[in-house]
Write a protein that holds these residues in place. Structure first.
Motif, PDB file in Angstrom:
ATOM      1  N   PRO A 145     -23.379  45.972  19.580  1.00  7.17           N
ATOM      2  CA  PRO A 145     -23.428  46.053  18.500  1.00  7.17           C
ATOM      3  C   PRO A 145     -21.908  46.593  17.695  1.00  7.17           C
ATOM      4  O   PRO A 145     -22.313  47.808  18.407  1.00  7.17           O
ATOM      5  CB  PRO A 145     -24.794  46.097  17.343  1.00  7.17           C
TER       6      PRO A 145
ATOM      7  N   PRO B  99     -14.159  40.861  11.267  1.00  8.23           N
ATOM      8  CA  PRO B  99     -15.298  39.784  11.327  1.00  8.23           C
ATOM      9  C   PRO B  99     -15.347  38.782  12.730  1.00  8.23           C
ATOM     10  O   PRO B  99     -15.071  37.298  12.371  1.00  8.23           O
ATOM     11  CB  PRO B  99     -14.963  39.184  10.422  1.00  8.23           C
TER      12      PRO B  99
ATOM     13  N   GLY C 103     -17.689  38.599  16.934  1.00  6.66           N
ATOM     14  CA  GLY C 103     -18.497  38.908  18.029  1.00  6.66           C
ATOM     15  C   GLY C 103     -17.796  39.782  19.198  1.00  6.66           C
ATOM     16  O   GLY C 103     -17.029  40.523  18.452  1.00  6.66           O
TER      17      GLY C 103
ATOM     18  N   GLU D 290     -12.599  47.106  12.378  1.00  4.93           N
ATOM     19  CA  GLU D 290     -13.716  45.988  12.433  1.00  4.93           C
ATOM     20  C   GLU D 290     -12.253  44.928  12.130  1.00  4.93           C
ATOM     21  O   GLU D 290     -11.660  44.644  11.392  1.00  4.93           O
ATOM     22  CB  GLU D 290     -14.683  46.711  11.426  1.00  4.93           C
TER      23      GLU D 290
ATOM     24  N   LEU E  85     -17.275  42.968  14.002  1.00  7.09           N
ATOM     25  CA  LEU E  85     -18.079  43.633  13.039  1.00  7.09           C
ATOM     26  C   LEU E  85     -19.846  42.466  13.742  1.00  7.09           C
ATOM     27  O   LEU E  85     -20.940  43.037  13.385  1.00  7.09           O
ATOM     28  CB  LEU E  85     -18.431  42.755  11.509  1.00  7.09           C
ATOM     29  N   TYR E  86     -20.027  41.237  14.307  1.00  4.14           N
ATOM     30  CA  TYR E  86     -20.782  40.344  14.820  1.00  4.14           C
ATOM     31  C   TYR E  86     -21.388  40.846  16.200  1.00  4.14           C
ATOM     32  O   TYR E  86     -21.615  39.603  17.029  1.00  4.14           O
ATOM     33  CB  TYR E  86     -20.350  38.954  13.910  1.00  4.14           C
ATOM     34  N   ASP E  87     -20.865  41.867  16.595  1.00  3.90           N
ATOM     35  CA  ASP E  87     -21.436  41.946  18.254  1.00  3.90           C
ATOM     36  C   ASP E  87     -22.611  41.574  18.404  1.00  3.90           C
ATOM     37  O   ASP E  87     -22.820  42.642  17.797  1.00  3.90           O
ATOM     38  CB  ASP E  87     -20.404  43.159  18.729  1.00  3.90           C
ATOM     39  N   ASP E  88     -22.646  40.984  19.080  1.00  4.91           N
ATOM     40  CA  ASP E  88     -24.286  41.417  19.818  1.00  4.91           C
ATOM     41  C   ASP E  88     -24.521  41.210  21.128  1.00  4.91           C
ATOM     42  O   ASP E  88     -25.550  41.389  21.933  1.00  4.91           O
ATOM     43  CB  ASP E  88     -24.978  39.896  18.758  1.00  4.91           C
TER      44      ASP E  88
END
Length: 221
Positions: free
Chosen positions: A173, A197, A199, A195, A167-170
């Motif tokens: 995304p 939580p 990165g 999905e 969910l927090y993949d930078d």
């Protein structure tokens, strides 16, 4: 037994028990990593399988490899389309070599990729679905429209897919995972999407899902 071997690409080969006609899971690492990365998941997955973890062909630095070059721009990450196609051809040659060398059950392979390795998994599924039992795509990106053609849509439809994203993949995304889910829906018969939580990484709960998915799909094929 873990051994280092070579076809047209270098790889790690991990087996337990019988080695003939086992199901084989081929693992494709992400950009800047190497073949020692995903093989660490093997003890958490189906012990009846053979695991082959491949080193990508492009050397970036010491112990760092990629499947195709990337350019990091203010507008995002880009790649040369022809380089992507060539990487797909190189991987297809490797997979055929694995099939000829190890004769896995059903004459097909399971393919799992992380990040850039997931992109490669999608490419092979689209271009060469007859080589595969199924696909696991972790924190990846679906190929751009020019690379989305599936020459054999019926064989592609039969492939089961497990798509997992943070969910927090930078880096890539979560919209990439959701796009893959949307694109695959209606084009294949067996799609699982998850999905977590985290990165740009694999959540600690994900290996159990991978194991369950592999075991159930392997028994169904």
């Amino acid at each position: 037994m873990l051994q280092r071997k070579q076809l047209n690409l270098a790889f790690l080969d991990l087996t337990a028990g019988e080695t003939q006609e086992n199901d084989i899971l081929v693992m494709l690492h992400g950009y800047g990593s190497n073949e020692k990365d995903l093989i660490q998941l093997a003890p958490l997955l189906d012990r009846e399988m053979r695991f082959i973890s491949v080193r990508a062909p492009e050397r970036l630095d010491r112990e760092m490899y990629g499947w195709f070059p990337l350019e990091f721009t203010p507008q995002g990450v880009t790649a040369d389309r022809e380089a992507v196609r060539e990487a797909g051809k190189t991987l297809a040659v490797f997979l055929r070599g694995v099939l000829e060398t190890y004769n896995p059950r059903g004459g097909k392979l399971w393919l799992m990729g992380f990040s850039q390795g997931a992109i490669m998994s999608y490419l092979i599924a689209l271009a060469e679905p007859s080589l595969l039992h199924g696909i696991i795509a972790l924190s990846g990106q679906f190929p751009e429209p020019a690379l989305q053609a599936a020459p054999d849509p019926q064989a592609f439809r039969a492939l089961p897919f497990l798509v997992v994203h943070g969910l927090y993949d930078d880096v890539l995304p979560v919209t990439n995972g959701r796009f893959a889910e949307q694109w695959l829906t209606g084009k294949i018969d067996d799609l699982t999407y998850r999905e977590y939580p985290v990165g740009h990484s694999i959540h600690p709960d994900a290996p159990a899902v991978l194991d369950e998915w592999l075991t159930s799909r392997r028994r169904a094929t």
